[in-house]
Scaffold this motif. Structure first.
Motif, short mmCIF file in Angstrom:
data_model
loop_
_atom_site.label_atom_id
_atom_site.label_comp_id
_atom_site.label_asym_id
_atom_site.label_seq_id
_atom_site.Cartn_x
_atom_site.Cartn_y
_atom_site.Cartn_z
N UNK A 213 0.86 -1.19 0.00
CA UNK A 213 0.00 0.00 0.00
C UNK A 213 0.89 1.24 0.00
N UNK A 214 0.63 2.15 -0.91
CA UNK A 214 1.32 3.43 -0.94
C UNK A 214 0.30 4.52 -0.59
N UNK A 215 0.54 5.23 0.51
CA UNK A 215 -0.32 6.36 0.86
C UNK A 215 0.14 7.57 0.06
N UNK A 216 -0.81 8.24 -0.61
CA UNK A 216 -0.47 9.38 -1.46
C UNK A 216 -1.15 10.65 -1.00
N UNK A 217 -0.41 11.76 -1.07
CA UNK A 217 -0.98 13.06 -0.75
C UNK A 217 -1.80 13.57 -1.93
N UNK A 218 -2.66 14.54 -1.68
CA UNK A 218 -3.42 15.18 -2.74
C UNK A 218 -3.09 16.67 -2.75
N UNK A 219 -3.28 17.29 -3.93
CA UNK A 219 -3.05 18.72 -4.07
C UNK A 219 -4.26 19.48 -3.57
N UNK A 220 -4.16 20.83 -3.58
CA UNK A 220 -5.28 21.64 -3.12
C UNK A 220 -6.48 21.53 -4.05
#
Length: 456
Positions: A213-220
């Motif tokens: 599992x790769x946790x990914x950030x999101x942009x604004x």
């Protein structure tokens, strides 16, 4: 005397990954401004050399390839199993995205602790917290497992060495934007680092037959940070949605090579962690008021699951020159289309009204089957007329004011009957071959006018 190679640099757009030999103020691919960052081109890594030295994978005829019958890893949460298509496939790379504070790390830490076993340990890599901080979060969630290993590390080589040594059945990397490859001089989170680290994890998942599992950030803007190729690289892409002001969270499958992409899972955020919601329709309708105008119940399909939700509309005369149009949970352009149909085809003047439409519970409606319920809720608010609380409304609205057929009507009616609804407004053209469930009256309509005449 050996010639020294001149160091080569390039400029990479941090939004889309476009490369340029010189700095550009505006990216020609994504039209992003001031998004180019200078990065040095790294020398070929040992990974590439090892790949050339290994025995090549020769092409095989399809009939000669043996099928992998390994069973999926069943998660503790049935909602997560549903979204994944029946569980975690060994050897798969799964990208898990969502807004900050939505509960990504909480859910994955809960599942990691539940899946950890003596013969099949689980590795949780945290790049944003220390091991002691992760332990504090586990204590708050009531988690304690001797077979769950925590590694506070951001160096990719150290993480891959730990995977090789531990041989876990599952790895959680929180998050991919914090991991860096030492031979690249660009900072963690840059396009080059995210792409190369994700590729390394993809090779590790396939070579060791473990799920990662790769946790990914999101942009604004709500998009996953990093290059677009990251979404193409993974086997499954899950999006965690919800408002931090609401207790409900929705896990949506955006891409899944091993299952459907329309399934959702519903969770409730509590002090002790995330808990699955087995019957979301009942929860979403639990606070509905029966004596309020502008309220209608519709049934939307999320994959194979029918979900009943309340659509609320409030229309008031505008005090400004340009009326407001506020849509929460539906597409604003779709709302404008439906209001135009209501005014042109039905004759209800809404052009001078402020229009506010809300889908209760934080659910987002994407399918056209919710059109008729939105139109009826808006008309109910204008006329200040209360709808029958035991009726559901299903149907797509065309530009001519006609009510078009919707798929899987039988499942929608069965869910409504199970929750005690007595009648259903449905498109006439959906009745062909329909097996009507007992306990609910089906009222077919052809146009929006017919619907309003039956209900208001």
């Amino acid at each position: 005397m050996a010639r020294v190679k001149k160091e080569v640099t390039q400029f990479i757009c941090q939004n889309c990954g476009h490369r340029s030999l010189r700095w550009l103020g505006k990216c020609p691919e994504c039209d992003g401004w001031n998004s180019f960052v200078e990065e040095k081109i790294a020398a070929p890594s040992s990974r590439v050399a090892a790949a050339h030295a290994a025995e090549p994978n020769r092409p095989l005829p399809l009939s000669a390839i043996t099928e992998d019958h390994n069973q999926r890893l069943l998660c503790k949460s049935q909602e997560l199993n549903r979204v994944l298509g029946g569980g975690i496939v060994p050897g798969s790379l799964i990208l898990f995205g969502g807004d900050p504070g939505i509960g990504k790390s909480t859910l994955l830490l809960q599942e990691a602790a539940a899946l950890a076993a003596a013969e099949a340990p689980v590795l949780y890599v945290t790049g944003e917290e220390s091991a002691a901080q992760t332990k504090m979060r586990a204590n708050r969630l009531g988690l304690n497992s001797a077979n769950l290993y925590i590694q506070a590390e951001t160096n990719l080589d150290e993480i891959l060495a730990a995977i090789k040594q531990l041989q876990p059945q599952l790895v959680v990397v929180d998050s991919i934007q914090t991991i860096y490859r030492p031979e690249f001089e660009s900072p963690p989170g840059s396009v080059s680092q995210v792409r190369e680290c994700a590729l390394a994890f993809l090779h590790a998942a396939k070579a060791n037959h473990i799920a990662i599992f790769l946790v990914g950030h999101v942009t604004k803007d709500g998009f996953l940070a990093g290059p677009k190729v990251l979404e193409h690289m993974v086997d499954t892409l899950l999006q965690f949605e919800g408002d931090r002001d609401h207790v409900f969270r929705i896990l949506r499958s955006v891409k899944n090579r091993f299952g459907g992409t329309r399934e959702i899972g519903v969770f409730e955020m509590r002090q002790e962690g995330l808990y699955e919601v087995a019957n979301p329709s009942e929860i979403f309708l639990s606070q509905r008021k029966d004596d309020t105008s502008g309220s209608a119940v519709i049934c939307t399909m999320e994959g194979s699951r029918p979900i009943l939700v309340e659509v609320q509309a409030l229309l008031t005369p505008s005090n400004y020159g340009v009326p407001q149009r506020v849509a929460n949970g539906i597409d604003g352009r779709r709302l404008a289309l439906l209001l135009a149909v209501l005014e042109k085809r039905v004759g209800i003047r809404v052009g001078t009204f402020d229009v506010f439409v809300n889908v209760a519970g934080g659910v987002r409606l994407d399918e056209p089957a919710a059109d008729l319920g939105i139109v009826v809720a808006a008309a109910s608010s204008v006329r200040n007329a209360v709808l029958d609380p035991r009726v559901i409304i299903v149907g797509e609205v065309g530009l001519g004011g006609e009510v078009r057929a919707v798929p899987q009507l039988e499942k929608r009616l069965s869910e409504a009957a199970k929750l005690g609804f007595k009648s259903a407004i449905v498109p006439k053209y959906s009745l062909k071959g329909l097996q009507k469930p007992s306990g609910i009256e089906v009222l077919p309509v052809e146009k929006v006018d017919d619907t309003l005449a039956k209900l208001l």
